[in-house]
Write a protein that holds these residues in place. Structure first.
Motif, PDB file in Angstrom:
ATOM      1  N   ALA A   1       0.823  -1.214   0.000  1.00 35.36           N
ATOM      2  CA  ALA A   1       0.000   0.000   0.000  1.00 35.36           C
ATOM      3  C   ALA A   1       0.855   1.262   0.000  1.00 35.36           C
ATOM      4  O   ALA A   1       0.323   2.362  -0.094  1.00 35.36           O
ATOM      5  CB  ALA A   1      -0.926   0.000   1.212  1.00 35.36           C
ATOM      6  N   ASP A   2       2.166   1.093   0.106  1.00 31.00           N
ATOM      7  CA  ASP A   2       3.099   2.221   0.132  1.00 31.00           C
ATOM      8  C   ASP A   2       2.753   3.186   1.267  1.00 31.00           C
ATOM      9  O   ASP A   2       2.753   4.404   1.110  1.00 31.00           O
ATOM     10  CB  ASP A   2       3.130   2.949  -1.211  1.00 31.00           C
ATOM     11  CG  ASP A   2       4.374   3.821  -1.358  1.00 31.00           C
ATOM     12  OD1 ASP A   2       5.392   3.519  -0.709  1.00 31.00           O
ATOM     13  OD2 ASP A   2       4.298   4.819  -2.092  1.00 31.00           O
ATOM     14  N   ILE A   3       2.440   2.593   2.431  1.00 30.96           N
ATOM     15  CA  ILE A   3       2.143   3.358   3.635  1.00 30.96           C
ATOM     16  C   ILE A   3       3.421   3.377   4.472  1.00 30.96           C
ATOM     17  O   ILE A   3       3.975   2.342   4.783  1.00 30.96           O
ATOM     18  CB  ILE A   3       1.005   2.707   4.454  1.00 30.96           C
ATOM     19  CG1 ILE A   3      -0.281   2.665   3.633  1.00 30.96           C
ATOM     20  CG2 ILE A   3       0.801   3.433   5.773  1.00 30.96           C
ATOM     21  CD1 ILE A   3      -1.386   1.852   4.278  1.00 30.96           C
ATOM     22  N   GLY A   4       3.899   4.546   4.832  1.00 35.47           N
ATOM     23  CA  GLY A   4       5.089   4.635   5.663  1.00 35.47           C
ATOM     24  C   GLY A   4       4.860   3.964   7.002  1.00 35.47           C
ATOM     25  O   GLY A   4       3.771   4.016   7.560  1.00 35.47           O
ATOM     26  N   PHE A   5       5.904   3.326   7.511  1.00 37.21           N
ATOM     27  CA  PHE A   5       5.798   2.675   8.811  1.00 37.21           C
ATOM     28  C   PHE A   5       7.169   2.578   9.453  1.00 37.21           C
ATOM     29  O   PHE A   5       8.187   2.708   8.794  1.00 37.21           O
ATOM     30  CB  PHE A   5       5.133   1.298   8.706  1.00 37.21           C
ATOM     31  CG  PHE A   5       5.888   0.299   7.872  1.00 37.21           C
ATOM     32  CD1 PHE A   5       6.740  -0.619   8.469  1.00 37.21           C
ATOM     33  CD2 PHE A   5       5.742   0.274   6.495  1.00 37.21           C
ATOM     34  CE1 PHE A   5       7.436  -1.538   7.707  1.00 37.21           C
ATOM     35  CE2 PHE A   5       6.419  -0.656   5.727  1.00 37.21           C
ATOM     36  CZ  PHE A   5       7.274  -1.560   6.335  1.00 37.21           C
ATOM     37  N   ARG A   6       7.172   2.369  10.752  1.00 35.49           N
ATOM     38  CA  ARG A   6       8.400   2.204  11.535  1.00 35.49           C
ATOM     39  C   ARG A   6       8.424   0.777  12.066  1.00 35.49           C
ATOM     40  O   ARG A   6       7.431   0.296  12.595  1.00 35.49           O
ATOM     41  CB  ARG A   6       8.437   3.187  12.694  1.00 35.49           C
ATOM     42  CG  ARG A   6       9.606   2.936  13.651  1.00 35.49           C
ATOM     43  CD  ARG A   6       9.762   4.016  14.697  1.00 35.49           C
ATOM     44  NE  ARG A   6       9.989   5.310  14.096  1.00 35.49           N
ATOM     45  CZ  ARG A   6      11.133   5.726  13.552  1.00 35.49           C
ATOM     46  NH1 ARG A   6      12.168   4.925  13.506  1.00 35.49           N
ATOM     47  NH2 ARG A   6      11.233   6.931  13.037  1.00 35.49           N
ATOM     48  N   VAL A   7       9.593   0.150  11.973  1.00 33.32           N
ATOM     49  CA  VAL A   7       9.793  -1.203  12.489  1.00 33.32           C
ATOM     50  C   VAL A   7      10.486  -1.111  13.836  1.00 33.32           C
ATOM     51  O   VAL A   7      11.459  -0.367  13.985  1.00 33.32           O
ATOM     52  CB  VAL A   7      10.661  -2.037  11.511  1.00 33.32           C
ATOM     53  CG1 VAL A   7      10.957  -3.403  12.098  1.00 33.32           C
ATOM     54  CG2 VAL A   7       9.979  -2.159  10.160  1.00 33.32           C
ATOM     55  N   GLU A   8       9.978  -1.834  14.821  1.00 30.14           N
ATOM     56  CA  GLU A   8      10.617  -1.927  16.123  1.00 30.14           C
ATOM     57  C   GLU A   8      10.741  -3.396  16.484  1.00 30.14           C
ATOM     58  O   GLU A   8       9.745  -4.110  16.522  1.00 30.14           O
ATOM     59  CB  GLU A   8       9.823  -1.169  17.179  1.00 30.14           C
ATOM     60  CG  GLU A   8       9.778   0.318  16.907  1.00 30.14           C
ATOM     61  CD  GLU A   8       9.032   1.116  17.946  1.00 30.14           C
ATOM     62  OE1 GLU A   8       9.444   2.245  18.202  1.00 30.14           O
ATOM     63  OE2 GLU A   8       8.029   0.610  18.494  1.00 30.14           O
ATOM     64  N   SER A   9      11.964  -3.823  16.764  1.00 29.41           N
ATOM     65  CA  SER A   9      12.225  -5.218  17.094  1.00 29.41           C
ATOM     66  C   SER A   9      12.615  -5.363  18.558  1.00 29.41           C
ATOM     67  O   SER A   9      13.370  -4.542  19.080  1.00 29.41           O
ATOM     68  CB  SER A   9      13.358  -5.763  16.216  1.00 29.41           C
ATOM     69  OG  SER A   9      13.000  -5.697  14.864  1.00 29.41           O
ATOM     70  N   GLN A  10      12.079  -6.380  19.193  1.00 28.83           N
ATOM     71  CA  GLN A  10      12.425  -6.706  20.581  1.00 28.83           C
ATOM     72  C   GLN A  10      12.241  -5.495  21.498  1.00 28.83           C
ATOM     73  O   GLN A  10      13.021  -5.281  22.414  1.00 28.83           O
ATOM     74  CB  GLN A  10      13.866  -7.211  20.651  1.00 28.83           C
ATOM     75  CG  GLN A  10      14.147  -8.464  19.869  1.00 28.83           C
ATOM     76  CD  GLN A  10      13.605  -9.695  20.562  1.00 28.83           C
ATOM     77  OE1 GLN A  10      13.607  -9.798  21.796  1.00 28.83           O
ATOM     78  NE2 GLN A  10      13.109 -10.641  19.778  1.00 28.83           N
ATOM     79  N   ILE A  11      11.174  -4.717  21.257  1.00 31.68           N
ATOM     80  CA  ILE A  11      10.936  -3.504  22.038  1.00 31.68           C
ATOM     81  C   ILE A  11      10.211  -3.864  23.341  1.00 31.68           C
ATOM     82  O   ILE A  11       9.299  -4.684  23.348  1.00 31.68           O
ATOM     83  CB  ILE A  11      10.136  -2.460  21.206  1.00 31.68           C
ATOM     84  CG1 ILE A  11      10.125  -1.099  21.885  1.00 31.68           C
ATOM     85  CG2 ILE A  11       8.739  -2.908  20.918  1.00 31.68           C
ATOM     86  CD1 ILE A  11      11.392  -0.347  21.661  1.00 31.68           C
ATOM     87  N   GLY A  12      10.639  -3.267  24.429  1.00 35.10           N
ATOM     88  CA  GLY A  12       9.988  -3.475  25.715  1.00 35.10           C
ATOM     89  C   GLY A  12       8.989  -2.370  25.970  1.00 35.10           C
ATOM     90  O   GLY A  12       9.355  -1.196  25.972  1.00 35.10           O
ATOM     91  N   CYS A  13       7.725  -2.736  26.154  1.00 33.67           N
ATOM     92  CA  CYS A  13       6.674  -1.741  26.310  1.00 33.67           C
ATOM     93  C   CYS A  13       5.446  -2.374  26.933  1.00 33.67           C
ATOM     94  O   CYS A  13       5.084  -3.493  26.584  1.00 33.67           O
ATOM     95  CB  CYS A  13       6.335  -1.160  24.945  1.00 33.67           C
ATOM     96  SG  CYS A  13       5.051   0.069  25.002  1.00 33.67           S
ATOM     97  N   CYS A  14       4.788  -1.651  27.821  1.00 30.97           N
ATOM     98  CA  CYS A  14       3.528  -2.107  28.418  1.00 30.97           C
ATOM     99  C   CYS A  14       3.661  -3.482  29.059  1.00 30.97           C
ATOM    100  O   CYS A  14       2.804  -4.339  28.889  1.00 30.97           O
ATOM    101  CB  CYS A  14       2.404  -2.076  27.401  1.00 30.97           C
ATOM    102  SG  CYS A  14       2.054  -0.441  26.775  1.00 30.97           S
ATOM    103  N   TYR A  15       4.767  -3.683  29.769  1.00 30.54           N
ATOM    104  CA  TYR A  15       5.023  -4.916  30.490  1.00 30.54           C
ATOM    105  C   TYR A  15       5.173  -6.117  29.563  1.00 30.54           C
ATOM    106  O   TYR A  15       4.945  -7.247  29.967  1.00 30.54           O
ATOM    107  CB  TYR A  15       3.951  -5.161  31.556  1.00 30.54           C
ATOM    108  CG  TYR A  15       3.861  -4.021  32.552  1.00 30.54           C
ATOM    109  CD1 TYR A  15       4.745  -3.947  33.621  1.00 30.54           C
ATOM    110  CD2 TYR A  15       2.928  -3.007  32.397  1.00 30.54           C
ATOM    111  CE1 TYR A  15       4.692  -2.888  34.517  1.00 30.54           C
ATOM    112  CE2 TYR A  15       2.873  -1.942  33.295  1.00 30.54           C
ATOM    113  CZ  TYR A  15       3.753  -1.896  34.346  1.00 30.54           C
ATOM    114  OH  TYR A  15       3.701  -0.846  35.226  1.00 30.54           O
ATOM    115  N   ALA A  16       5.541  -5.869  28.299  1.00 28.26           N
ATOM    116  CA  ALA A  16       5.732  -6.952  27.323  1.00 28.26           C
ATOM    117  C   ALA A  16       6.880  -6.624  26.377  1.00 28.26           C
ATOM    118  O   ALA A  16       7.208  -5.461  26.166  1.00 28.26           O
ATOM    119  CB  ALA A  16       4.454  -7.165  26.521  1.00 28.26           C
ATOM    120  N   ARG A  17       7.493  -7.641  25.807  1.00 26.81           N
ATOM    121  CA  ARG A  17       8.495  -7.488  24.758  1.00 26.81           C
ATOM    122  C   ARG A  17       7.838  -7.924  23.460  1.00 26.81           C
ATOM    123  O   ARG A  17       7.205  -8.966  23.389  1.00 26.81           O
ATOM    124  CB  ARG A  17       9.720  -8.351  25.049  1.00 26.81           C
ATOM    125  CG  ARG A  17      10.788  -8.175  23.995  1.00 26.81           C
ATOM    126  CD  ARG A  17      12.181  -8.516  24.446  1.00 26.81           C
ATOM    127  NE  ARG A  17      12.596  -7.998  25.734  1.00 26.81           N
ATOM    128  CZ  ARG A  17      12.984  -6.737  25.995  1.00 26.81           C
ATOM    129  NH1 ARG A  17      12.980  -5.850  25.031  1.00 26.81           N
ATOM    130  NH2 ARG A  17      13.372  -6.378  27.195  1.00 26.81           N
TER     131      ARG A  17
END
Length: 159
Positions: A81-97
């Motif tokens: 769809a050619d929609i810009g996006f950001r990739v985050e790997s192994q991110i720790g957030c909201c008490y989860a990875r």
């Protein structure tokens, strides 16, 4: 199988937990001093609330998937769809990875697609005693043209 995700920033966590527990007919599956989450099967939704957002109201929406393959399928859709996006790997957030992809819809609403890998003991991977900024502010990768509004506000969104 995908699960719809909604994260709402609230002013009073205790009152909000009481309200949503009544609405959903069950207690949250996760409760922390600044966060609560319901993993509902009917409707199939991951509904989270926290006192971490800059403003009260819907913080972000998303799709939680059960596998890395499903996450890659959603990433393929964003690429096609050619929609810009950001990739985050192994991110720790909201008490989860998690592994995540962030984008912004045309109305400016933040969306995440993510696969949860496990739990962590803090809201962020690196909890700072005085920090109220949310997670997911990593610069771990980027594809396409990412929405600049989302780029400047991404630090308030997570999980």
């Amino acid at each position: 199988m995908k699960r719809f995700h909604v994260h709402v920033s609230v002013e009073n966590l205790d009152k909000s937990v009481q309200f949503y527990s009544t609405l959903f007919g069950q207690a949250p599956s996760v409760v922390k001093a600044d966060y609560a989450k319901w993993m509902l099967d009917d409707p199939r939704i991951n509904f989270a609330i926290s006192r971490r957002g800059e403003t009260v109201g819907v913080d972000h929406l998303g799709l939680q998937v059960d596998s890395e393959e499903e996450l890659l399928d959603l990433r393929s859709r964003l690429e096609v769809a050619d929609i810009g996006f950001r990739v985050e790997s192994q991110i720790g957030c909201c008490y989860a990875r998690s592994n995540k992809h962030w984008t912004t819809d045309p109305a400016g609403v933040a969306w995440e697609t993510y696969h949860t890998l496990g739990s962590i003991p803090t809201f962020h991977a690196r909890e700072e005693k005085t920090s109220t900024a949310a997670c997911c502010a990593s610069d771990s990768g980027q594809a396409g043209t990412f929405n600049t509004r989302r780029e400047t506000t991404r630090a308030k969104h997570c999980c």
